[in-house]
Design a protein around this motif. Structure first.
Motif, PDB file in Angstrom:
ATOM      1  N   GLN A 148      -1.430   2.747   0.520  1.00 33.85           N
ATOM      2  CA  GLN A 148      -0.047   2.765   0.980  1.00 33.85           C
ATOM      3  C   GLN A 148       0.098   1.825   2.167  1.00 33.85           C
ATOM      4  OE1 GLN A 148       0.675   7.509  -0.067  1.00 33.85           O
ATOM      5  NE2 GLN A 148       1.723   6.599   1.681  1.00 33.85           N
ATOM      6  N   ASP A 149       1.220   1.137   2.237  1.00 36.01           N
ATOM      7  CA  ASP A 149       1.469   0.139   3.292  1.00 36.01           C
ATOM      8  C   ASP A 149       0.412  -0.944   3.273  1.00 36.01           C
ATOM      9  OD1 ASP A 149       3.718   1.567   4.189  1.00 36.01           O
ATOM     10  OD2 ASP A 149       2.457   2.849   5.435  1.00 36.01           O
ATOM     11  N   ASN A 150      -0.088  -1.243   2.076  1.00 28.60           N
ATOM     12  CA  ASN A 150      -1.029  -2.344   1.926  1.00 28.60           C
ATOM     13  C   ASN A 150      -0.354  -3.637   2.374  1.00 28.60           C
ATOM     14  OD1 ASN A 150      -3.247  -3.834   1.105  1.00 28.60           O
ATOM     15  ND2 ASN A 150      -3.431  -2.765  -0.844  1.00 28.60           N
ATOM     16  N   ARG A 151      -1.133  -4.595   2.881  1.00 29.14           N
ATOM     17  CA  ARG A 151      -0.561  -5.841   3.390  1.00 29.14           C
ATOM     18  C   ARG A 151      -0.942  -7.035   2.524  1.00 29.14           C
ATOM     19  NH1 ARG A 151       2.929  -4.236   7.715  1.00 29.14           N
ATOM     20  NH2 ARG A 151       2.215  -2.120   8.163  1.00 29.14           N
ATOM     21  N   ARG A 192       4.405  -8.532  -1.061  1.00 25.87           N
ATOM     22  CA  ARG A 192       4.860  -7.143  -1.025  1.00 25.87           C
ATOM     23  C   ARG A 192       4.164  -6.234  -2.022  1.00 25.87           C
ATOM     24  NH1 ARG A 192       7.914  -6.039   3.640  1.00 25.87           N
ATOM     25  NH2 ARG A 192       8.838  -8.029   4.278  1.00 25.87           N
ATOM     26  N   ASN A 193       2.911  -6.523  -2.325  1.00 23.55           N
ATOM     27  CA  ASN A 193       2.108  -5.629  -3.170  1.00 23.55           C
ATOM     28  C   ASN A 193       1.505  -4.543  -2.270  1.00 23.55           C
ATOM     29  OD1 ASN A 193       2.518  -7.081  -5.606  1.00 23.55           O
ATOM     30  ND2 ASN A 193       1.059  -8.615  -4.903  1.00 23.55           N
ATOM     31  N   ASP A 194       2.326  -3.541  -1.898  1.00 24.80           N
ATOM     32  CA  ASP A 194       1.944  -2.651  -0.807  1.00 24.80           C
ATOM     33  C   ASP A 194       1.495  -1.261  -1.228  1.00 24.80           C
ATOM     34  OD1 ASP A 194       4.480  -2.019  -1.676  1.00 24.80           O
ATOM     35  OD2 ASP A 194       5.287  -1.624   0.325  1.00 24.80           O
ATOM     36  N   GLU A 195       1.733  -0.847  -2.495  1.00 25.18           N
ATOM     37  CA  GLU A 195       1.327   0.496  -2.922  1.00 25.18           C
ATOM     38  C   GLU A 195       0.708   0.437  -4.310  1.00 25.18           C
ATOM     39  OE1 GLU A 195       4.349   3.434  -2.614  1.00 25.18           O
ATOM     40  OE2 GLU A 195       4.770   3.023  -0.497  1.00 25.18           O
ATOM     41  N   SER A 235       3.234  -1.088  -7.232  1.00 20.41           N
ATOM     42  CA  SER A 235       3.479  -2.492  -6.901  1.00 20.41           C
ATOM     43  C   SER A 235       2.834  -3.455  -7.887  1.00 20.41           C
ATOM     44  CB  SER A 235       2.964  -2.799  -5.489  1.00 20.41           C
ATOM     45  OG  SER A 235       3.689  -2.087  -4.517  1.00 20.41           O
ATOM     46  N   ASP A 255       4.616  -9.908   4.513  1.00 19.96           N
ATOM     47  CA  ASP A 255       4.235  -8.809   5.409  1.00 19.96           C
ATOM     48  C   ASP A 255       2.723  -8.651   5.288  1.00 19.96           C
ATOM     49  OD1 ASP A 255       4.032  -6.580   6.989  1.00 19.96           O
ATOM     50  OD2 ASP A 255       4.946  -5.206   5.545  1.00 19.96           O
ATOM     51  N   THR A 256       1.980  -9.494   5.981  1.00 22.59           N
ATOM     52  CA  THR A 256       0.527  -9.590   5.777  1.00 22.59           C
ATOM     53  C   THR A 256      -0.293  -9.200   7.005  1.00 22.59           C
ATOM     54  OG1 THR A 256       0.678 -11.942   6.347  1.00 22.59           O
ATOM     55  CG2 THR A 256       0.752 -11.373   4.003  1.00 22.59           C
ATOM     56  N   GLY A 297      -2.726  -0.539   7.011  1.00 23.29           N
ATOM     57  CA  GLY A 297      -2.564   0.071   5.706  1.00 23.29           C
ATOM     58  C   GLY A 297      -3.386   1.343   5.631  1.00 23.29           C
TER      59      GLY A 297
END
Length: 279
Positions: A47-50, A54-57, A90, A265-266, A270
């Motif tokens: 979750q909130d991966n960077r 935007r591949n965050d979850e 994502s 958003d990198t 996370g």
């Protein structure tokens, strides 16, 4: 050759800076005396991966393995993304898998000589290969080591040059571009009477001097991933949480507009949750 000589010098200077002394690797009874192997199947939730774009979850299955066989100290994993076929994931209908293979080859065992010094227990030719299922394939090679440090005990420390075979058509393809300094650790911190324990485990990968990819608009010449995990282990299972800090993940500058309307958003934190079965 100049790059590898530079890596050897940088690694040696960094490791020689501490006064902590380690015992040497012992191959007096043959190089296979200490052989071992392990493998786990890990159900992971990020979750909130960077990751870029935007591949965050993601909920994914990871097959992770490692061990030692003669001169080879090896580690690797294969991730299978969107394992629950969830339309809100994502990576749904996107990338299917990612693999990391990281064998190291013991210079002590190959030469039959004790190459330890100070805190350095053993030296290696270190390698890493990262493979994605869509146009990503990169290699690292350099100098590796096992180092004894206060409290943490034995950690791996490697400094490697980066060669890019494929990178989604980037400016660094088919070129040597940058370096990576990496370390990893596994420290039991609480032990229970039934044999279970809680461990602090993690890694840090710092990539730098990637001037070819860094020359592109919205890209960076440095990138960092720092994972800090707290896991409960017993003989067959592990469960844990990991807090991961990213800085310009995959050489994409945080808050850059790589494509019109796409703000990266990198950088930031996370979260990773994991249930593992040990084979």
């Amino acid at each position: 050759m100049k790059k590898l000589n530079t890596l050897a010098l940088v690694g040696s200077l960094a490791l020689a800076g501490t006064a902590f002394t380690a015992s040497a690797a012992d191959y007096s009874e043959g190089i296979h005396k200490g052989d071992y192997k392990w493998m786990t199947a890990n159900l992971m939730r990020s979750q909130d991966n960077r990751l870029p774009f935007r591949n965050d979850e993601d909920t994914y299955l990871e097959l992770e393995f490692g061990g030692r066989s003669g001169i080879v100290d090896y580690y690797g994993y294969v991730d299978f993304f969107d394992v629950l076929d969830d339309s809100s994931d994502s990576l749904h209908d996107g990338d299917n898998m990612f693999a990391k293979l990281a064998p190291r080859f013991s210079l002590d065992a190959i030469t039959g000589k004790d190459l330890s010094f100070g805190p350095v227990q053993e030296l290696y030719i270190a390698t890493v290969t990262n493979i994605g299922d869509q146009a990503l394939w990169e290699h690292y090679i350099g100098l590796g080591s096992d180092v004894q440090v206060p409290w943490l005990g034995k950690i791996g420390f490697n400094v490697m040059a980066r060669y890019v075979r494929e990178n989604f058509g980037g400016a660094d393809e088919s070129k040597w571009d940058g370096y990576m300094a990496s370390t990893n650790w596994f420290k039991p911190v609480v032990n229970f009477e039934d044999g279970g324990f809680i461990a602090y485990q993690g890694y840090l990968d710092y990539k730098f001097a990637a001037d070819e990819v860094g020359s592109q608009e919205g890209r960076s010449s440095t990138s960092m991933e720092w994972f800090n995990g707290i896991y409960y282990h017993n003989d067959r299972m592990a469960i844990g949480y990991g807090l991961k800090y990213y800085k310009d993940m995959a050489f994409f500058e945080d808050e850059s507009e790589t494509f019109p309307g796409m703000i990266q958003d990198t950088s930031g934190f996370g979260h990773y949750f994991s249930i593992n079965y040990k084979f």
